[in-house]
Motif scaffolding. Sequence first.
Motif, PDB file in Angstrom:
ATOM      1  N   ASN A 234      -4.976 -10.236   0.797  1.00 30.13           N
ATOM      2  CA  ASN A 234      -3.978 -11.152   0.247  1.00 30.13           C
ATOM      3  C   ASN A 234      -4.567 -12.528  -0.040  1.00 30.13           C
ATOM      4  OD1 ASN A 234      -1.516  -9.817  -0.245  1.00 30.13           O
ATOM      5  ND2 ASN A 234      -1.169  -9.633   1.947  1.00 30.13           N
TER       6      ASN A 234
ATOM      7  N   TYR B  73      -5.516  -6.414   5.482  1.00 29.55           N
ATOM      8  CA  TYR B  73      -4.428  -6.725   4.559  1.00 29.55           C
ATOM      9  C   TYR B  73      -4.359  -8.240   4.305  1.00 29.55           C
ATOM     10  CZ  TYR B  73       0.252  -6.848   2.570  1.00 29.55           C
ATOM     11  OH  TYR B  73       1.320  -7.066   1.740  1.00 29.55           O
TER      12      TYR B  73
ATOM     13  N   ILE C  68       0.866  -1.171   0.000  1.00 24.39           N
ATOM     14  CA  ILE C  68       0.000   0.000   0.000  1.00 24.39           C
ATOM     15  C   ILE C  68       0.903   1.221   0.000  1.00 24.39           C
ATOM     16  CG2 ILE C  68      -1.749   1.283   1.284  1.00 24.39           C
ATOM     17  CD1 ILE C  68      -2.507  -1.528   2.520  1.00 24.39           C
TER      18      ILE C  68
ATOM     19  N   ALA D  90       3.247  -6.045   8.046  1.00 28.36           N
ATOM     20  CA  ALA D  90       2.167  -6.875   8.593  1.00 28.36           C
ATOM     21  C   ALA D  90       2.761  -7.924   9.536  1.00 28.36           C
ATOM     22  CB  ALA D  90       1.377  -7.531   7.464  1.00 28.36           C
TER      23      ALA D  90
END
Length: 112
Positions: A95, A91, A11, A24
């Motif tokens: 994914n 996130y 991002i 993450a």
Amino acid sequence: MKKEIRVRCWIDLDGEKFFGPGRAELLELIQESGSIAQAARQMGMSYKKAWAMVDEMNTRGRKPFVITQKGGQQGGYAEVTETGRKVVAAYQKMNKRLQAVVDKNKDLLKLL
């Protein structure tokens, strides 16, 4: 010959990478351990780099992703905020969806 389709997603904010797989993972490890230093060790990175990543997320994000408390009798700690947890969850969900698209298009590899 090994063939695979790989997808990695980042991002960007203002044209610069802001959040991706490394951040993450860092947030997940901070949440598990309560420590930026321990999370950094588990990832094989320096504390300085991990702290810089946390500081950037806290500074550039709408709200802080991690709160910290310095030492003392009980020692210091780090905690991923609700904002940080929500970003990681969203996130990861994104994914999984991207990976599902990749998995549905593996026929492309047969053409290579």
